[in-house]
Design a protein around this motif. Structure first.
Motif, PDB file in Angstrom:
ATOM      1  N   VAL B  26      -8.038  19.659 -19.303  1.00  0.00           N
ATOM      2  CA  VAL B  26      -9.228  18.803 -19.250  1.00  0.00           C
ATOM      3  C   VAL B  26      -8.811  17.454 -18.662  1.00  0.00           C
ATOM      4  CG1 VAL B  26     -11.048  17.693 -20.592  1.00  0.00           C
ATOM      5  CG2 VAL B  26     -10.237  19.975 -21.230  1.00  0.00           C
ATOM      6  N   PRO B  27      -9.207  17.202 -17.414  1.00  0.00           N
ATOM      7  CA  PRO B  27      -8.714  15.994 -16.732  1.00  0.00           C
ATOM      8  C   PRO B  27      -8.965  14.698 -17.496  1.00  0.00           C
ATOM      9  CG  PRO B  27      -9.804  17.442 -15.175  1.00  0.00           C
ATOM     10  CD  PRO B  27     -10.036  18.035 -16.542  1.00  0.00           C
ATOM     11  N   HIS B  28     -10.148  14.563 -18.110  1.00  0.00           N
ATOM     12  CA  HIS B  28     -10.447  13.294 -18.784  1.00  0.00           C
ATOM     13  C   HIS B  28      -9.581  13.125 -20.040  1.00  0.00           C
ATOM     14  CE1 HIS B  28     -12.701   9.661 -19.155  1.00  0.00           C
ATOM     15  NE2 HIS B  28     -13.112   9.949 -20.376  1.00  0.00           N
ATOM     16  N   ASN B  29      -9.348  14.204 -20.764  1.00  0.00           N
ATOM     17  CA  ASN B  29      -8.460  14.129 -21.936  1.00  0.00           C
ATOM     18  C   ASN B  29      -7.051  13.738 -21.508  1.00  0.00           C
ATOM     19  OD1 ASN B  29     -10.645  14.991 -23.354  1.00  0.00           O
ATOM     20  ND2 ASN B  29      -9.816  16.979 -23.925  1.00  0.00           N
ATOM     21  N   ARG B  30      -6.614  14.317 -20.380  1.00  0.00           N
ATOM     22  CA  ARG B  30      -5.275  14.017 -19.879  1.00  0.00           C
ATOM     23  C   ARG B  30      -5.183  12.549 -19.455  1.00  0.00           C
ATOM     24  NH1 ARG B  30      -4.519  17.963 -15.821  1.00  0.00           N
ATOM     25  NH2 ARG B  30      -5.392  16.461 -14.375  1.00  0.00           N
ATOM     26  N   ALA B  31      -6.249  12.070 -18.755  1.00  0.00           N
ATOM     27  CA  ALA B  31      -6.264  10.681 -18.281  1.00  0.00           C
ATOM     28  C   ALA B  31      -6.229   9.701 -19.462  1.00  0.00           C
ATOM     29  CB  ALA B  31      -7.492  10.436 -17.418  1.00  0.00           C
ATOM     30  N   LEU B  32      -6.837  10.104 -20.575  1.00  0.00           N
ATOM     31  CA  LEU B  32      -6.839   9.247 -21.762  1.00  0.00           C
ATOM     32  C   LEU B  32      -5.550   9.402 -22.564  1.00  0.00           C
ATOM     33  CD1 LEU B  32     -10.512   9.809 -22.934  1.00  0.00           C
ATOM     34  CD2 LEU B  32      -9.580   7.666 -22.138  1.00  0.00           C
ATOM     35  N   GLY B  33      -4.797  10.461 -22.296  1.00  0.00           N
ATOM     36  CA  GLY B  33      -3.552  10.704 -23.033  1.00  0.00           C
ATOM     37  C   GLY B  33      -3.781  11.293 -24.413  1.00  0.00           C
ATOM     38  N   MET B  34      -4.957  11.909 -24.628  1.00  0.00           N
ATOM     39  CA  MET B  34      -5.284  12.453 -25.953  1.00  0.00           C
ATOM     40  C   MET B  34      -4.467  13.691 -26.265  1.00  0.00           C
ATOM     41  SD  MET B  34      -9.294  12.134 -26.628  1.00  0.00           S
ATOM     42  CE  MET B  34      -9.968  12.834 -25.163  1.00  0.00           C
ATOM     43  N   GLU B  35      -4.137  13.869 -27.537  1.00  0.00           N
ATOM     44  CA  GLU B  35      -3.445  15.093 -27.942  1.00  0.00           C
ATOM     45  C   GLU B  35      -3.897  15.549 -29.318  1.00  0.00           C
ATOM     46  OE1 GLU B  35       0.693  14.182 -27.994  1.00  0.00           O
ATOM     47  OE2 GLU B  35       0.506  12.755 -29.621  1.00  0.00           O
ATOM     48  N   LEU B  36      -3.846  16.863 -29.510  1.00  0.00           N
ATOM     49  CA  LEU B  36      -4.146  17.435 -30.829  1.00  0.00           C
ATOM     50  C   LEU B  36      -2.949  17.220 -31.739  1.00  0.00           C
ATOM     51  CD1 LEU B  36      -5.681  20.799 -29.644  1.00  0.00           C
ATOM     52  CD2 LEU B  36      -6.850  19.197 -31.149  1.00  0.00           C
ATOM     53  N   VAL B  37      -3.215  16.809 -32.963  1.00  0.00           N
ATOM     54  CA  VAL B  37      -2.136  16.583 -33.924  1.00  0.00           C
ATOM     55  C   VAL B  37      -2.035  17.762 -34.886  1.00  0.00           C
ATOM     56  CG1 VAL B  37      -1.316  15.094 -35.801  1.00  0.00           C
ATOM     57  CG2 VAL B  37      -2.366  14.083 -33.763  1.00  0.00           C
ATOM     58  N   SER B  38      -3.187  18.203 -35.408  1.00  0.00           N
ATOM     59  CA  SER B  38      -3.178  19.362 -36.285  1.00  0.00           C
ATOM     60  C   SER B  38      -4.543  20.025 -36.271  1.00  0.00           C
ATOM     61  CB  SER B  38      -2.792  18.963 -37.711  1.00  0.00           C
ATOM     62  OG  SER B  38      -3.833  18.214 -38.293  1.00  0.00           O
ATOM     63  N   LEU B  71     -12.480  10.076 -27.777  1.00  0.00           N
ATOM     64  CA  LEU B  71     -11.573  10.701 -28.747  1.00  0.00           C
ATOM     65  C   LEU B  71     -12.362  11.443 -29.819  1.00  0.00           C
ATOM     66  CD1 LEU B  71      -8.694  10.969 -30.111  1.00  0.00           C
ATOM     67  CD2 LEU B  71      -9.290   8.891 -31.362  1.00  0.00           C
ATOM     68  N   MET B  72     -13.411  10.784 -30.338  1.00  0.00           N
ATOM     69  CA  MET B  72     -14.171  11.401 -31.434  1.00  0.00           C
ATOM     70  C   MET B  72     -14.983  12.597 -30.935  1.00  0.00           C
ATOM     71  SD  MET B  72     -15.122   8.073 -33.699  1.00  0.00           S
ATOM     72  CE  MET B  72     -15.069   8.778 -35.331  1.00  0.00           C
ATOM     73  N   ASP B  73     -15.513  12.494 -29.722  1.00  0.00           N
ATOM     74  CA  ASP B  73     -16.247  13.615 -29.116  1.00  0.00           C
ATOM     75  C   ASP B  73     -15.321  14.822 -28.978  1.00  0.00           C
ATOM     76  OD1 ASP B  73     -18.058  15.191 -27.752  1.00  0.00           O
ATOM     77  OD2 ASP B  73     -18.078  13.987 -25.930  1.00  0.00           O
ATOM     78  N   ALA B  74     -14.120  14.584 -28.429  1.00  0.00           N
ATOM     79  CA  ALA B  74     -13.162  15.671 -28.225  1.00  0.00           C
ATOM     80  C   ALA B  74     -12.707  16.264 -29.558  1.00  0.00           C
ATOM     81  CB  ALA B  74     -11.959  15.159 -27.430  1.00  0.00           C
ATOM     82  N   CYS B  75     -12.463  15.393 -30.535  1.00  0.00           N
ATOM     83  CA  CYS B  75     -11.987  15.853 -31.843  1.00  0.00           C
ATOM     84  C   CYS B  75     -13.084  16.662 -32.562  1.00  0.00           C
ATOM     85  CB  CYS B  75     -11.550  14.656 -32.680  1.00  0.00           C
ATOM     86  SG  CYS B  75     -10.631  15.109 -34.157  1.00  0.00           S
ATOM     87  N   CYS B  76     -14.327  16.201 -32.437  1.00  0.00           N
ATOM     88  CA  CYS B  76     -15.447  16.940 -33.035  1.00  0.00           C
ATOM     89  C   CYS B  76     -15.564  18.321 -32.389  1.00  0.00           C
ATOM     90  CB  CYS B  76     -16.763  16.169 -32.861  1.00  0.00           C
ATOM     91  SG  CYS B  76     -16.906  14.747 -33.960  1.00  0.00           S
TER      92      CYS B  76
END
Lengths: 147, 160
Positions: B26-38, B71-76
């Protein structure tokens, strides 16, 4: 220049570009305020890194949300008397259609301008303004100093 | 290896695979540097590393609300996936975010989301964002997601 000085300058010159350019996240989004047929609108220039669903492809909901929130904030700066950076209290985004890999526009309407809080409604669209892709409603604090 | 170890190994493998999907594809997640923790049943934790290009107020270095909302959108969305018996395409229907206090400059933001109800068509989620503890939140969110959304409806020229 700090942000208050930039806001004062932008309001004096009626040019918001210097202000949007000073916000790193706005640059990351490709966000600018622009006049479209005489109307002030927010614009998010399409870039590949805004994609949230590569299969469709579709813009990331977060990017669309950020466009709506930024447009609301700059609309307040344009209209309001006070020179403070509005703080978002809350924002609700309704996603109506997937955002295509195109430039996206947003128009903010101030629905209520209170002394402390401003209520703003924002609509985002792409090629066809009669087919909005997202709507937002938000509250923003406009208190000088720490709100 | 015990059954519990097997379950743990399977979960870590799923996390690794989903991280690849979420962050790398997901390009936007990558650009933001987001990662799943658990990940757990109907539950997800994600991290947004602090980065200068995500700043909303250049005077204070505080992150832009838009970065926190992404972040919250992706996490949800991740929590919805973890609540489904099998993966189906999903789309955010709406998301409301309350900004409770500014994120501290220079610090990562963690989001924890829980999908508390799944119906035939819609899943309901709530989430908090924080630095150290959910008891001291930066933002809270509630949202709804449509399930089994069609792929590429606009590409067929039929509109929506």
């Amino acid at each position: 220049m700090n942000i208050a000085e930039r806001i004062a300058e932008a309001r004096r010159t009626r040019d918001l570009a210097a202000l949007t350019d000073a916000v790193p996240y706005a640059a990351f989004l490709g966000f600018s305020m622009t006049l479209l047929e005489g109307e002030l609108v927010g614009k998010m220039r399409y870039a590949d890194h805004l994609i949230g669903n590569p299969a469709l492809p579709a813009l990331h909901g977060g990017a669309i949300g950020a466009l709506l929130e930024s447009t609301a904030i700059f609309q307040i700066l344009w209209d309001a008397e006070t020179i403070v950076l509005p703080k978002t209290v809350n924002i609700t985004v309704d996603y109506l259609r997937s955002g295509r890999p195109l430039d996206t526009f947003a128009r903010g309407i101030i629905t209520k301008h209170g002394r402390r809080v401003v209520n703003v409604r924002v609509e985002a669209w792409q090629e066809d303004r009669t087919r909005p892709i997202a709507l937002a409603n938000g509250h923003f604090l406009i208190l000088p100093g720490d709100g | 290896m015990s059954a519990a170890d097997d379950a743990q190994t399977a979960r870590l493998e799923l996390l690794r695979r989903l991280n690849r999907g979420f962050a790398e594809m997901v390009p936007h997640n990558r650009a933001l540097g987001m990662e799943l923790v658990s990940l757990d049943d109907a539950d997800a934790v994600m991290r947004l590393p602090y980065a200068p290009h995500l700043v909303g107020n250049p005077d204070t270095g505080v992150l832009h609300g838009g970065a926190v909302s992404s972040l919250m959108d992706a996490c949800c969305g991740a929590a919805v996936f973890m609540a489904l018996p099998e993966p189906v395409p999903i789309a955010t229907l709406d998301l409301r975010i309350d900004y409770l206090k500014p994120a501290a400059p220079g610090r990562d933001v963690i989001a924890h989301a829980c999908c508390y109800k799944v119906t035939r068509n819609v899943a309901f989620v709530r989430s908090v964002a924080f630095h150290d503890s959910e008891d001291d939140p930066i933002a809270s969110a509630v949202g709804a997601f449509m399930l089994s959304t069609k792929l590429g409806h606009w590409q067929r020229g039929a509109g929506t």
